[in-house]
Design a protein around this motif. Structure first.
Motif, PDB file in Angstrom:
ATOM      1  N   PHE A  29     -30.845   6.769  12.897  1.00  0.00           N
ATOM      2  CA  PHE A  29     -31.355   8.083  13.259  1.00  0.00           C
ATOM      3  C   PHE A  29     -32.624   7.918  14.089  1.00  0.00           C
ATOM      4  O   PHE A  29     -33.447   7.046  13.794  1.00  0.00           O
ATOM      5  CB  PHE A  29     -31.709   8.893  12.015  1.00  0.00           C
ATOM      6  N   PRO A  30     -32.827   8.742  15.120  1.00  0.00           N
ATOM      7  CA  PRO A  30     -34.139   8.761  15.784  1.00  0.00           C
ATOM      8  C   PRO A  30     -35.222   9.081  14.759  1.00  0.00           C
ATOM      9  O   PRO A  30     -35.028   9.934  13.884  1.00  0.00           O
ATOM     10  CB  PRO A  30     -33.996   9.891  16.821  1.00  0.00           C
ATOM     11  N   VAL A  31     -36.345   8.400  14.846  1.00  0.00           N
ATOM     12  CA  VAL A  31     -37.381   8.485  13.821  1.00  0.00           C
ATOM     13  C   VAL A  31     -37.813   9.919  13.550  1.00  0.00           C
ATOM     14  O   VAL A  31     -37.847  10.374  12.400  1.00  0.00           O
ATOM     15  CB  VAL A  31     -38.604   7.627  14.222  1.00  0.00           C
ATOM     16  N   ASN A  32     -38.157  10.647  14.606  1.00  0.00           N
ATOM     17  CA  ASN A  32     -38.655  12.012  14.413  1.00  0.00           C
ATOM     18  C   ASN A  32     -37.591  12.906  13.779  1.00  0.00           C
ATOM     19  O   ASN A  32     -37.878  13.702  12.884  1.00  0.00           O
ATOM     20  CB  ASN A  32     -39.117  12.606  15.750  1.00  0.00           C
ATOM     21  N   TYR A  33     -36.361  12.779  14.232  1.00  0.00           N
ATOM     22  CA  TYR A  33     -35.271  13.592  13.684  1.00  0.00           C
ATOM     23  C   TYR A  33     -35.025  13.240  12.228  1.00  0.00           C
ATOM     24  O   TYR A  33     -34.791  14.124  11.401  1.00  0.00           O
ATOM     25  CB  TYR A  33     -34.004  13.352  14.510  1.00  0.00           C
ATOM     26  N   TYR A  34     -35.121  11.947  11.923  1.00  0.00           N
ATOM     27  CA  TYR A  34     -34.887  11.505  10.545  1.00  0.00           C
ATOM     28  C   TYR A  34     -35.896  12.129   9.596  1.00  0.00           C
ATOM     29  O   TYR A  34     -35.522  12.683   8.557  1.00  0.00           O
ATOM     30  CB  TYR A  34     -34.952   9.980  10.460  1.00  0.00           C
ATOM     31  N   HIS A  35     -37.180  12.028   9.920  1.00  0.00           N
ATOM     32  CA  HIS A  35     -38.207  12.528   9.017  1.00  0.00           C
ATOM     33  C   HIS A  35     -38.185  14.054   8.913  1.00  0.00           C
ATOM     34  O   HIS A  35     -38.512  14.619   7.859  1.00  0.00           O
ATOM     35  CB  HIS A  35     -39.591  12.050   9.472  1.00  0.00           C
ATOM     36  N   LEU A  36     -37.774  14.720   9.977  1.00  0.00           N
ATOM     37  CA  LEU A  36     -37.783  16.178   9.991  1.00  0.00           C
ATOM     38  C   LEU A  36     -36.542  16.783   9.339  1.00  0.00           C
ATOM     39  O   LEU A  36     -36.630  17.760   8.595  1.00  0.00           O
ATOM     40  CB  LEU A  36     -37.904  16.678  11.438  1.00  0.00           C
ATOM     41  N   HIS A  37     -35.373  16.181   9.576  1.00  0.00           N
ATOM     42  CA  HIS A  37     -34.119  16.806   9.158  1.00  0.00           C
ATOM     43  C   HIS A  37     -33.322  16.014   8.102  1.00  0.00           C
ATOM     44  O   HIS A  37     -32.649  16.616   7.266  1.00  0.00           O
ATOM     45  CB  HIS A  37     -33.212  17.031  10.376  1.00  0.00           C
ATOM     46  N   VAL A  38     -33.350  14.690   8.165  1.00  0.00           N
ATOM     47  CA  VAL A  38     -32.474  13.885   7.316  1.00  0.00           C
ATOM     48  C   VAL A  38     -33.130  13.539   5.985  1.00  0.00           C
ATOM     49  O   VAL A  38     -32.545  13.774   4.914  1.00  0.00           O
ATOM     50  CB  VAL A  38     -32.034  12.601   8.046  1.00  0.00           C
TER      51      VAL A  38
END
Length: 217
Positions: free
Chosen positions: A40-49
């Protein structure tokens, strides 16, 4: 119609080395999660996953698991919900529903009772409905009450494995006639069908017939 003569000079598919992201390590801008085997892209991971996988309390005003959401255990969350809020998760949903624990509702005892019985149905609507509407809750095994199962498929697997079905009723298109144990089934054979009372047949079990002629023969 399939073109029988495609242009040999045109290739619309990328070559393997044209993909920018591949291999076991695709760089510091991505995070690999082993349990789902995905990057996962880092920012997307921390925000959504990441929030989907944590075991925070999610009760308004409660900070349980807020600073250590990924380190909290399910056992710890259940204990906290019960002790601090008199709430609980539905463990049948936790174990079987294809959803994240973070997205599952937290129930009061009465809410959990209604959830088990009615599922996603409105309680008042369910009492008036002549036919099932939507999810019907977690069905109860009448022989093992108060034990419930996630759905009818799980209940029937249990009934077929742990209890007894009348094969003669099945042959007569009377389906799903289950009995707690063989003694109950044997009494059913004797009352509704034609049970052979010879000692050898009683010892062998399941020696019963649909009509008297078959019994005599």
């Amino acid at each position: 119609i399939v073109d029988a003569d495609p242009d040999p000079n045109v290739n619309e598919h990328k070559q393997f080395d044209q993909y920018q992201r591949w291999g076991d390590d695709i760089g510091p801008n991505h995070i690999y999660r082993d349990d789902v085997q995905m990057f996962f892209p880092v920012n997307y991971y921390h925000l959504h996953v990441a929030p989907l996988f944590n075991l925070k309390c999610y009760i308004k005003g409660c900070n349980y698991g807020q600073n250590d959401g990924n380190g909290t255990t399910l056992k710890g969350l259940n204990h906290h919900l019960a002790a601090a809020h008199s709430l609980s998760l539905c463990m049948l949903c936790v174990d079987n529903k294809r959803d994240f624990i973070s997205r599952l509702p937290r129930f009061t005892p009465n809410q959990l009772k209604d959830h088990n019985k009615y599922g996603e149905m409105n309680k008042k609507l369910a009492s008036k409905a002549s036919k099932p509407i939507g999810a019907k809750g977690h069905p109860l095994c009448q022989f093992c009450a108060p034990k419930r199962f996630y759905d009818l498929t799980a209940l029937h697997e249990h009934l077929n494995k742990e209890h007894y079905k009348c094969h003669l009723c099945e042959q007569q298109d009377v389906h799903n006639q289950f009995f707690r144990d063989y003694n109950q089934l044997n009494r059913h054979f004797d009352k509704e069908h034609y049970l052979c009372h010879h000692p050898d047949c009683l010892a062998a079990r399941f020696v019963a017939f649909a009509n008297e002629l078959d019994l005599i023969v």
